[in-house]
Design a protein around this motif. Structure first.
Motif, short mmCIF file in Angstrom:
data_model
loop_
_atom_site.label_atom_id
_atom_site.label_comp_id
_atom_site.label_asym_id
_atom_site.label_seq_id
_atom_site.Cartn_x
_atom_site.Cartn_y
_atom_site.Cartn_z
N MET A 43 6.47 5.85 -17.10
CA MET A 43 7.01 4.91 -16.59
C MET A 43 8.64 5.60 -15.93
O MET A 43 9.26 6.10 -16.58
CB MET A 43 7.32 3.55 -17.32
N LYS A 44 9.14 4.77 -14.84
CA LYS A 44 10.69 5.21 -14.47
C LYS A 44 11.57 4.69 -15.17
O LYS A 44 12.70 4.75 -15.28
CB LYS A 44 10.77 5.17 -12.99
N GLY A 45 11.16 3.48 -16.09
CA GLY A 45 11.98 2.51 -16.73
C GLY A 45 11.16 1.67 -17.63
O GLY A 45 10.06 2.05 -17.76
N PHE A 46 11.92 0.92 -18.24
CA PHE A 46 11.18 -0.14 -19.31
C PHE A 46 10.75 -1.47 -18.90
O PHE A 46 10.54 -2.34 -19.99
CB PHE A 46 11.94 0.21 -20.71
N TYR A 96 7.98 0.07 -8.61
CA TYR A 96 9.38 0.54 -8.85
C TYR A 96 9.38 1.39 -10.04
O TYR A 96 9.91 2.38 -10.22
CB TYR A 96 10.49 -0.62 -8.98
N LEU A 97 8.69 0.99 -11.16
CA LEU A 97 8.45 1.78 -12.48
C LEU A 97 7.22 2.50 -12.75
O LEU A 97 7.18 3.52 -13.66
CB LEU A 97 8.62 0.73 -13.68
N THR A 106 14.27 -6.59 -2.51
CA THR A 106 15.37 -6.64 -3.44
C THR A 106 14.78 -6.03 -4.66
O THR A 106 15.43 -6.08 -5.82
CB THR A 106 15.98 -7.55 -3.59
N LEU A 107 13.56 -5.64 -4.68
CA LEU A 107 12.86 -5.40 -6.37
C LEU A 107 13.46 -4.29 -7.01
O LEU A 107 13.78 -4.51 -8.13
CB LEU A 107 11.29 -4.95 -5.74
N ALA A 146 0.68 -1.21 0.17
CA ALA A 146 -0.06 -0.04 -0.19
C ALA A 146 0.90 1.28 -0.18
O ALA A 146 0.63 2.28 -0.78
CB ALA A 146 -1.01 -0.10 1.10
N GLU A 147 1.93 1.23 0.95
CA GLU A 147 2.99 2.35 0.78
C GLU A 147 3.64 2.60 -0.42
O GLU A 147 3.75 3.84 -0.92
CB GLU A 147 3.73 2.23 2.01
N LEU A 148 3.93 1.65 -1.22
CA LEU A 148 4.82 1.67 -2.49
C LEU A 148 3.89 2.04 -3.38
O LEU A 148 4.34 2.62 -4.48
CB LEU A 148 5.42 0.04 -2.87
N GLU A 149 2.51 1.94 -3.35
CA GLU A 149 1.62 2.15 -4.54
C GLU A 149 0.80 3.44 -4.24
O GLU A 149 -0.10 3.71 -4.95
CB GLU A 149 0.77 0.87 -4.91
#
Ligand SMILES: *Cc1c(COP(=O)(O)O)cnc(C)c1O
Length: 393
Positions: A303-306, A190-191, A257-258, A72-75
Motif C-alpha cells: 500500500m502507498k499509505g495506511f 489512491y493507496l 478530492t480522494l 477503470a483508469e485509476l485502477e
C-alpha cells in the motif's frame, strides 16, 4: 482530455471523458431512463454493439460511464461497472463467476454481507465455499480445490485489519486457473492497486472513501481484461444492479478530492493511533501504520499509505465500549466509514450483537473492540473527544 500518461491527481480530476455540450466543465446528469435512436438502423447497431450509442440506463448512461471510465483508469483496468451499492458489486461478481458445483475461497472476516450472501443464498444454488484467513498463504494453497473458480480477498479486513499479500495470493490462485477478486474499499485506488499486483478484478463500496461524503450508497467493479468485464457486466445488467445517474454525478464529484481527503485522514489516523497506543485504558490498537501491526511491513510494501481505519480494544469489555459510545460528541455513533466525518462503532453491542459471544471471539471481535473511522477534522479535536469519553470509563 487524454489523461493516460498523467499523474494520479490529474486523473482524479480529469479522467472519465464524455461528449461535452455547451462547454460544460463537469459531466452533466443525464437523468433519463432511455435513449432515442436516430433511426431503425442506429437502433439495430446499438443492440449489435456496432455503435457505442446508449440504449437504456440499466445497460449504460453517459454520466455513469464517465465515472466508470475514471475508475477503470485509476485502477489500471480494462473497464468499470458502476453499481447501485457495494453489495450489488459483490453480488454481480458472484453471480458471474459462481454456479452449481463451483467453489469459492473467501477471506473469513470479509464485510459481513459479502460472506452472508454466500452462506444464505449461493449455498442454496449448490455453490461450495471455504472461509479462511487469506493473510496466511498456506491456507489459500490448502483451500483451493479442483472446482474452485474464485479467490475472494478483502485487505485490510474489517474490523480485524488483517492484510493479505495480493501478489503472492494471485500467483497461487493463477496456478490453478482461479479468478482473483479483491475488495479494495478500505484502501481506495489512491493507496492500493490490486490489478497491478496481479488480481483479475477489483471492487469497491464507493459509499466509503471514493465518494467520501456520507451521502451516497454505491459500488464499482473494475476488471483487468475485456472478457471478464463482459461477463460481469452482463450479470450486473440482468440483476438490475446499475448505478443511477444522480448517484454517479455525486460520486464522481467526491472522487476528485480522494487523494487530499485520504492524505489528511491518514495523517489524523496516525496521530489517533499513537494516542490510543499510549492510553492506559486501551488494551491493544490495530492500525497498519503502527510498527506494532503484525503485517506493518507487508502494508508498507503493498500500500502507498495506511488509510484511516483503526480498531482498538478497551480494557473493561462491553461496558467500557458502551460508555465511550455514549460520551463521544465529535465522532458520530454510526456504521459505514471513509467519509470526511469521524465515525465510531462498537461491534459487540451493535453490528455484531446478533452473533454469539463465542462466534464473535472466534472472528477476533472481542467485547471491547471499537472501530474508528478517522475523518478530516483537526486531529487535536478528534483526540480530545476520545480522551474525555474514555475518562468516563
Ligand atoms: C460497506 C462495504 C461493503 C458493502 O457496500 P455497500 O455500499 O454498503 O453495499 C462491501 N465491502 C466493504 C469492505 C465495505 O466496507
Amino acid at each position: 482530455m487524454d489523461t493516460k500518461n498523467k499523474g494520479f491527481n490529474t486523473k482524479l480530476v480529469h479522467a472519465g471523458a464524455y461528449e461535452e455540450h455547451f462547454g460544460s466543465v463537469v459531466t452533466p446528469i443525464y437523468q433519463t431512463s432511455t435513449f432515442a435512436f436516430k433511426n431503425a438502423r442506429h437502433g439495430a447497431d446499438c443492440f449489435a454493439g456496432k455503435s457505442d450509442g446508449y440504449i437504456y440506463t440499466r445497460i449504460g448512461n453517459p454520466t455513469v460511464k464517465a465515472f466508470e471510465d475514471a475508475m477503470a483508469e485509476l485502477e489500471h483496468g480494462f473497464g468499470g461497472i458502476a453499481t447501485s451499492s457495494g453489495m450489488s458489486a459483490v453480488s454481480s461478481v458472484y453471480m458471474a463467476l459462481l454456479g452449481q458445483g463451483k467453489h469459492i475461497v473467501c477471506s473469513a472476516s470479509v464485510y459481513g454481507p459479502s460472506r452472508g450472501i454466500l452462506e444464505r443464498d449461493f449455498s442454496r444454488f449448490g455453490v461450495e465455499m471455504t472461509f479462511i484467513d487469506t493473510s496466511d498463504l498456506e491456507q489459500i494453497k490448502n483451500a483451493i480445490k479442483e472446482n474452485t473458480t474464485v479467490l475472494y480477498i478483502e485487505t485490510p479486513t474489517n474490523p480485524t485489519m488483517q492484510i493479505t499479500d495480493i501478489e503472492k495470493a494471485s500467483e497461487i490462485a493463477h496456478k490453478h486457473g482461479v479468478t482473483v477478486v479483491v475488495d479494495n474499499t478500505f484502501s481506495s485506488p489512491y493507496l492500493q492497486n490490486p490489478l497491478v499486483l496481479g488480481a483479475d478484478a477489483v471492487l469497491h463500496s464507493i459509499t466509503k472513501y471514493i465518494n467520501g461524503h456520507a451521502d451516497v450508497v454505491g459500488g464499482v467493479i473494475v476488471t483487468k481484461e475485456e472478457e471478464l468485464f463482459k461477463k460481469i457486466k452482463a450479470s450486473m445488467v440482468y440483476l438490475g444492479g446499475n448505478m443511477d445517474p444522480h448517484q454517479a454525478f455525486l460520486t464522481h464529484r467526491g472522487l476528485k478530492t480522494l487523494s487530499i481527503r485520504m492524505e489528511k485522514a491518514e495523517e489524523n489516523a496516525m496521530k489517533v493511533a499513537e494516542f490510543l497506543e499510549n492510553h492506559p485504558k486501551v488494551d491493544w490498537v490495530l492500525y497498519p501504520g503502527l510498527k506494532s501491526h503484525p503485517q506493518h511491513e507487508l502494508a508498507k510494501k503493498q500500500m502507498k499509505g495506511f488509510s484511516s481505519m483503526i480498531s482498538f480494544g478497551l480494557k473493561g469489555g462491553i461496558e467500557a465500549g458502551i460508555t465511550v459510545m455514549d460520551n463521544v460528541h465529535l465522532a458520530a455513533l454510526a456504521v459505514s466509514l471513509g467519509g470526511v466525518e469521524t465515525l465510531i462503532q462498537h461491534p459487540a453491542s451493535m453490528t455484531h450483537a446478533g452473533m454469539s459471544k463465542e462466534a464473535r471471539e472466534k472472528a477476533g471481535i472481542t467485547d471491547g473492540l471499537v472501530r474508528f473511522s478517522v475523518g478530516i477534522e483537526n486531529a487535536e479535536d478528534i483526540i480530545e473527544d476520545l480522551k474525555q469519553a474514555m475518562d468516563k470509563i
